[in-house]
Design an enzyme around this catalytic site. Structure first.
Site, PDB file in Angstrom:
ATOM      1  N   THR A   1       0.912  -1.273  -0.044  1.00 42.72           N
ATOM      2  CA  THR A   1      -0.392   0.023   0.272  1.00 42.72           C
ATOM      3  C   THR A   1       1.015   1.690  -0.188  1.00 42.72           C
ATOM      4  O   THR A   1       2.172   1.362   0.587  1.00 42.72           O
ATOM      5  CB  THR A   1      -0.991   0.196   1.065  1.00 42.72           C
ATOM      6  N   ASP A   2       0.168   2.047  -0.357  1.00 42.07           N
ATOM      7  CA  ASP A   2       0.966   4.133  -0.078  1.00 42.07           C
ATOM      8  C   ASP A   2       0.768   4.308   1.052  1.00 42.07           C
ATOM      9  O   ASP A   2       2.371   5.161   1.626  1.00 42.07           O
ATOM     10  CB  ASP A   2       0.022   4.687  -1.222  1.00 42.07           C
ATOM     11  N   GLU A   3       0.211   3.866   1.803  1.00 37.01           N
ATOM     12  CA  GLU A   3       0.635   4.163   3.297  1.00 37.01           C
ATOM     13  C   GLU A   3       1.470   4.035   3.954  1.00 37.01           C
ATOM     14  O   GLU A   3       2.062   4.764   4.892  1.00 37.01           O
ATOM     15  CB  GLU A   3      -0.148   3.319   4.187  1.00 37.01           C
TER      16      GLU A   3
ATOM     17  N   TYR B   1      -1.986  -0.302  11.234  1.00 37.15           N
ATOM     18  CA  TYR B   1      -2.137  -1.245   9.638  1.00 37.15           C
ATOM     19  C   TYR B   1      -0.838  -0.743   8.199  1.00 37.15           C
ATOM     20  O   TYR B   1      -0.020  -1.676   8.310  1.00 37.15           O
ATOM     21  CB  TYR B   1      -3.071  -0.847   9.439  1.00 37.15           C
TER      22      TYR B   1
ATOM     23  N   LYS C   1       2.171  -2.995   7.610  1.00 32.73           N
ATOM     24  CA  LYS C   1       2.342  -3.402   5.865  1.00 32.73           C
ATOM     25  C   LYS C   1       3.388  -3.018   5.503  1.00 32.73           C
ATOM     26  O   LYS C   1       4.159  -3.888   4.949  1.00 32.73           O
ATOM     27  CB  LYS C   1       1.524  -2.694   5.311  1.00 32.73           C
TER      28      LYS C   1
HETATM   29  P1  NAD Z   1     -10.307  -7.457   2.542  1.00 30.94           P
HETATM   30  O1  NAD Z   1     -10.019  -6.451   4.142  1.00 30.94           O
HETATM   31  O2  NAD Z   1     -11.440  -6.614   1.609  1.00 30.94           O
HETATM   32  O3  NAD Z   1      -9.535  -8.569   2.317  1.00 30.94           O
HETATM   33  C1  NAD Z   1      -9.163  -9.659   2.994  1.00 30.94           C
HETATM   34  C2  NAD Z   1      -9.336 -10.846   3.048  1.00 30.94           C
HETATM   35  O4  NAD Z   1      -8.054 -11.811   3.574  1.00 30.94           O
HETATM   36  C3  NAD Z   1     -10.406 -10.936   3.381  1.00 30.94           C
HETATM   37  O5  NAD Z   1     -10.785 -12.121   2.711  1.00 30.94           O
HETATM   38  C4  NAD Z   1      -9.633 -12.003   4.515  1.00 30.94           C
HETATM   39  O6  NAD Z   1     -10.574 -12.976   4.910  1.00 30.94           O
HETATM   40  C5  NAD Z   1      -8.329 -12.376   4.287  1.00 30.94           C
HETATM   41  N1  NAD Z   1      -7.547 -12.682   5.830  1.00 30.94           N
HETATM   42  C6  NAD Z   1      -7.131 -11.768   6.289  1.00 30.94           C
HETATM   43  N2  NAD Z   1      -6.493 -12.076   7.200  1.00 30.94           N
HETATM   44  C7  NAD Z   1      -6.178 -13.242   7.053  1.00 30.94           C
HETATM   45  C8  NAD Z   1      -5.602 -14.635   7.154  1.00 30.94           C
HETATM   46  N3  NAD Z   1      -4.571 -14.533   8.001  1.00 30.94           N
HETATM   47  N4  NAD Z   1      -5.322 -15.526   6.434  1.00 30.94           N
HETATM   48  C9  NAD Z   1      -5.754 -15.521   5.862  1.00 30.94           C
HETATM   49  N5  NAD Z   1      -6.739 -14.229   5.096  1.00 30.94           N
HETATM   50  C10 NAD Z   1      -6.869 -13.509   5.503  1.00 30.94           C
HETATM   51  O7  NAD Z   1      -9.172  -6.167   1.982  1.00 30.94           O
HETATM   52  P2  NAD Z   1      -8.789  -5.143   0.591  1.00 30.94           P
HETATM   53  O8  NAD Z   1      -9.139  -4.514   0.271  1.00 30.94           O
HETATM   54  O9  NAD Z   1      -9.288  -6.644  -0.746  1.00 30.94           O
HETATM   55  O10 NAD Z   1      -7.638  -5.402   0.526  1.00 30.94           O
HETATM   56  C11 NAD Z   1      -6.239  -6.943   0.014  1.00 30.94           C
HETATM   57  C12 NAD Z   1      -5.041  -6.029   0.018  1.00 30.94           C
HETATM   58  O11 NAD Z   1      -4.527  -4.771  -0.290  1.00 30.94           O
HETATM   59  C13 NAD Z   1      -3.924  -6.262   1.420  1.00 30.94           C
HETATM   60  O12 NAD Z   1      -3.368  -6.543   1.512  1.00 30.94           O
HETATM   61  C14 NAD Z   1      -4.308  -4.614   1.999  1.00 30.94           C
HETATM   62  O13 NAD Z   1      -3.930  -4.074   2.712  1.00 30.94           O
HETATM   63  C15 NAD Z   1      -4.069  -3.654   0.207  1.00 30.94           C
HETATM   64  N6  NAD Z   1      -4.343  -3.068  -0.507  1.00 30.94           N
HETATM   65  C16 NAD Z   1      -5.421  -2.160  -0.263  1.00 30.94           C
HETATM   66  C17 NAD Z   1      -6.027  -1.041  -0.788  1.00 30.94           C
HETATM   67  C18 NAD Z   1      -7.471  -1.123  -0.769  1.00 30.94           C
HETATM   68  O14 NAD Z   1      -7.842   0.320  -0.698  1.00 30.94           O
HETATM   69  N7  NAD Z   1      -8.337  -1.751  -0.310  1.00 30.94           N
HETATM   70  C19 NAD Z   1      -4.926  -0.172  -1.380  1.00 30.94           C
HETATM   71  C20 NAD Z   1      -3.640  -0.799  -1.226  1.00 30.94           C
HETATM   72  C21 NAD Z   1      -2.838  -1.830  -0.646  1.00 30.94           C
HETATM   73  O1  DAU Z   2      -4.098   4.390   0.129  1.00 30.09           O
HETATM   74  C1  DAU Z   2      -4.122   2.466   0.500  1.00 30.09           C
HETATM   75  C2  DAU Z   2      -5.446   2.136   1.536  1.00 30.09           C
HETATM   76  O2  DAU Z   2      -6.271   2.511   1.755  1.00 30.09           O
HETATM   77  C3  DAU Z   2      -5.141   0.610   1.807  1.00 30.09           C
HETATM   78  O3  DAU Z   2      -3.931   0.242   2.497  1.00 30.09           O
HETATM   79  C4  DAU Z   2      -6.370   0.114   2.810  1.00 30.09           C
HETATM   80  O4  DAU Z   2      -6.376  -1.129   3.357  1.00 30.09           O
HETATM   81  C5  DAU Z   2      -7.396   0.878   2.862  1.00 30.09           C
HETATM   82  O5  DAU Z   2      -8.278   0.714   4.014  1.00 30.09           O
HETATM   83  C6  DAU Z   2      -7.590   2.816   2.086  1.00 30.09           C
HETATM   84  O6  DAU Z   2      -6.955   3.567   3.352  1.00 30.09           O
HETATM   85  P1  DAU Z   2      -8.047   4.107   3.667  1.00 30.09           P
HETATM   86  O7  DAU Z   2      -7.845   4.877   5.240  1.00 30.09           O
HETATM   87  O8  DAU Z   2      -7.280   5.910   2.953  1.00 30.09           O
HETATM   88  O9  DAU Z   2      -9.092   4.095   3.236  1.00 30.09           O
HETATM   89  P2  DAU Z   2     -11.020   4.213   4.410  1.00 30.09           P
HETATM   90  O10 DAU Z   2     -11.825   4.170   2.929  1.00 30.09           O
HETATM   91  O11 DAU Z   2     -10.753   3.937   5.818  1.00 30.09           O
HETATM   92  O12 DAU Z   2     -11.180   6.195   4.519  1.00 30.09           O
HETATM   93  C7  DAU Z   2     -10.414   6.754   2.875  1.00 30.09           C
HETATM   94  C8  DAU Z   2     -10.738   8.408   3.549  1.00 30.09           C
HETATM   95  O13 DAU Z   2     -11.699   8.705   4.019  1.00 30.09           O
HETATM   96  C9  DAU Z   2      -9.512   8.503   5.108  1.00 30.09           C
HETATM   97  O14 DAU Z   2      -9.086  10.185   4.777  1.00 30.09           O
HETATM   98  C10 DAU Z   2     -10.578   8.264   6.268  1.00 30.09           C
HETATM   99  C11 DAU Z   2     -11.885   8.918   5.622  1.00 30.09           C
HETATM  100  N1  DAU Z   2     -13.862   8.557   6.596  1.00 30.09           N
HETATM  101  C12 DAU Z   2     -13.148   6.921   6.572  1.00 30.09           C
HETATM  102  C13 DAU Z   2     -14.953   6.589   7.072  1.00 30.09           C
HETATM  103  C14 DAU Z   2     -14.948   5.123   7.127  1.00 30.09           C
HETATM  104  C15 DAU Z   2     -14.399   9.236   6.365  1.00 30.09           C
HETATM  105  O15 DAU Z   2     -14.115  11.064   6.471  1.00 30.09           O
HETATM  106  N2  DAU Z   2     -15.125   8.613   7.857  1.00 30.09           N
HETATM  107  C16 DAU Z   2     -15.337   7.777   6.695  1.00 30.09           C
HETATM  108  O16 DAU Z   2     -16.626   7.172   7.991  1.00 30.09           O
END
Ligand code: NAD
Ligand code: DAU
Length: 339
Positions: A125-127, A153, A157
């Site tokens: 992730t970019d985080e 988190y 990562k």
């Molecule tokens: P998500 O939370 O929707 O899904 C995570 C999945 O992993 C779920 O199906 C969960 O059951 C499974 N899981 C969790 N713990 C586990 C374990 N111990 N063993 C096996 N499976 C397990 O997450 P997502 O949003 O699909 O993100 C997927 C990946 O991409 C993550 O690694 C996250 O850090 C990364 N990522 C997400 C975003 C985003 O915006 N959502 C952006 C950049 C990177």
């Molecule tokens: O940048 C990549 C990341 O993006 C991934 O690594 C994470 O897995 C993914 O969850 C996401 O993280 P963020 O914290 O950016 O996403 P989130 O959807 O939780 O929040 C996006 C923005 O919105 C953040 O600035 C917080 C704000 N927010 C979020 C929620 C859930 C609100 O203002 N209200 C809310 O209820």
């Protein structure tokens, strides 16, 4: 190719499985997932009974279970999506993030070493780069930006990224890492900003914006992310990190207002609530490397992607209504009541 996709019952992993099914129907896909609160088997229902697909309910921290699956399936490639992924939950309970995101990744890499995979891809992730100031729009994250994390988190990562690169240098495990910005699209769990706001708006509930809503994220449609990962896995260079992002920076408040317009609900639903602890101000990816090396560019314009996403949540009410009527209610109450 035999591809082990971990976390494939979650948001991006499931979209990646569907991408593979469409683009590479000849591949065998093995999906390993623990099915935590974020994993959902109904998401995979359309592929569950395909001959070229296997689902295994396994925890990536379960060394014996993981090694057994490798022994049975001998994957060529591992793509690791499995993670605890929600920043707010990591602030409440960091322990499980360290366990899954760090220890789990090391177990998968140990198995990958033993069974000699040709690629281990870590979805990051970019985080891991921390955040950027709002008043310096010229600054972007490149692959050279130092890791500088803010939340449990992102720290977990970053630890996994470092561990992955150490397995490349020390053991020669052919590792690639991709660091992506915020994804949106079908099957995203309702705790995240865009689905939470769509679902609350559809239910005429308050739309809880943290702080002043001026934090900026760089949004990417999930299918564009899946295409980038697939390119890195097939054509990327071992030992390299690739940033993936869309040059699509938006303030949270502007996204929430767009959602109101898209679902035909009034902006008066918006409520400003107490800010997230340690809230990152701005993320912005420079995707120049993946563009130059692999020809990748995002294809979906935000307006189109958001419209498709809203349409998907309207057409798939049963998917999210089952989630929001279950244990999610307790989570929501705990995080948002009197906030
Ligand atoms: P998500 O939370 O929707 O899904 C995570 C999945 O992993 C779920 O199906 C969960 O059951 C499974 N899981 C969790 N713990 C586990 C374990 N111990 N063993 C096996 N499976 C397990 O997450 P997502 O949003 O699909 O993100 C997927 C990946 O991409 C993550 O690694 C996250 O850090 C990364 N990522 C997400 C975003 C985003 O915006 N959502 C952006 C950049 C990177
Ligand atoms: O940048 C990549 C990341 O993006 C991934 O690594 C994470 O897995 C993914 O969850 C996401 O993280 P963020 O914290 O950016 O996403 P989130 O959807 O939780 O929040 C996006 C923005 O919105 C953040 O600035 C917080 C704000 N927010 C979020 C929620 C859930 C609100 O203002 N209200 C809310 O209820």
């Amino acid at each position: 190719m035999r591809i082990l996709v971990t976390g494939g019952a979650g948001f991006i992993g499931a979209n990646y499985i569907y991408y593979l099914k469409k683009q590479h129907p000849e591949d065998r896909i093995i999906c390993l997932d623990k099915l935590t609160y974020a994993g959902n088997l109904s998401t995979l229902e359309p592929v569950m009974h395909d001959g070229n697909f296997r689902f295994s309910r396994t925890d990536i921290c379960d060394r014996e279970g993981v090694f057994r699956l490798f022994e049975e399936e001998r994957p060529d490639v591992v793509v690791n999506f499995a993670a605890e992924s929600h920043v707010d939950r990591s602030i409440e309970s960091p322990g499980i993030f360290l366990q899954t995101n760090i220890i789990g990744t090391s177990v998968l890499m140990d198995a990958s070493r033993k069974y000699g995979v040709s690629r281990f891809h870590q979805v990051s992730t970019d985080e891991v780069y921390g955040d950027l100031p709002l008043d310096r729009p010229d600054l972007l994250f490149t692959e050279e930006t130092p890791l500088h994390t803010s939340s449990p988190y992102s720290s977990s990562k970053a630890a996994a990224d470092l561990l992955a690169m150490s397995y490349w240098r020390t053991y020669g495990l052919p590792v690639t890492v991709s660091r992506c910005s915020n994804n949106y699209g079908p099957y995203q769990f309702p705790e995240k900003l865009i689905p939470l706001m769509i679902i609350n708006a559809l239910s005429d509930k308050p739309l809880p914006v943290y702080g002043q809503g001026i934090n900026v994220r760089d949004w990417l449609y999930v299918e564009d992310h899946c295409r980038a990962i697939d390119l890195v896995v097939r054509q990327g260079t071992p030992g390299e990190v690739y940033n993936i992002g869309g040059h699509n920076e938006m303030r949270n408040i502007d996204i929430v207002k767009m959602i109101c317009r898209e679902v035909g609900k009034p902006e008066s639903l918006i409520t400003f609530v107490t800010d997230r602890k340690g809230h990152d101000m701005r993320y912005a990816i420079d995707p120049a490397k993946i563009h130059a090396a692999l020809g990748w560019l995002p294809e979906t314009k935000f307006e189109d992607g958001l419209r498709k996403t809203v349409r998907w949540y309207l057409d798939n009410r049963a998917w999210w209504e089952t989630i929001v009527s279950g244990e999610y209610r307790e989570y929501y109450e705990k995080m948002y009541h009197n906030r």
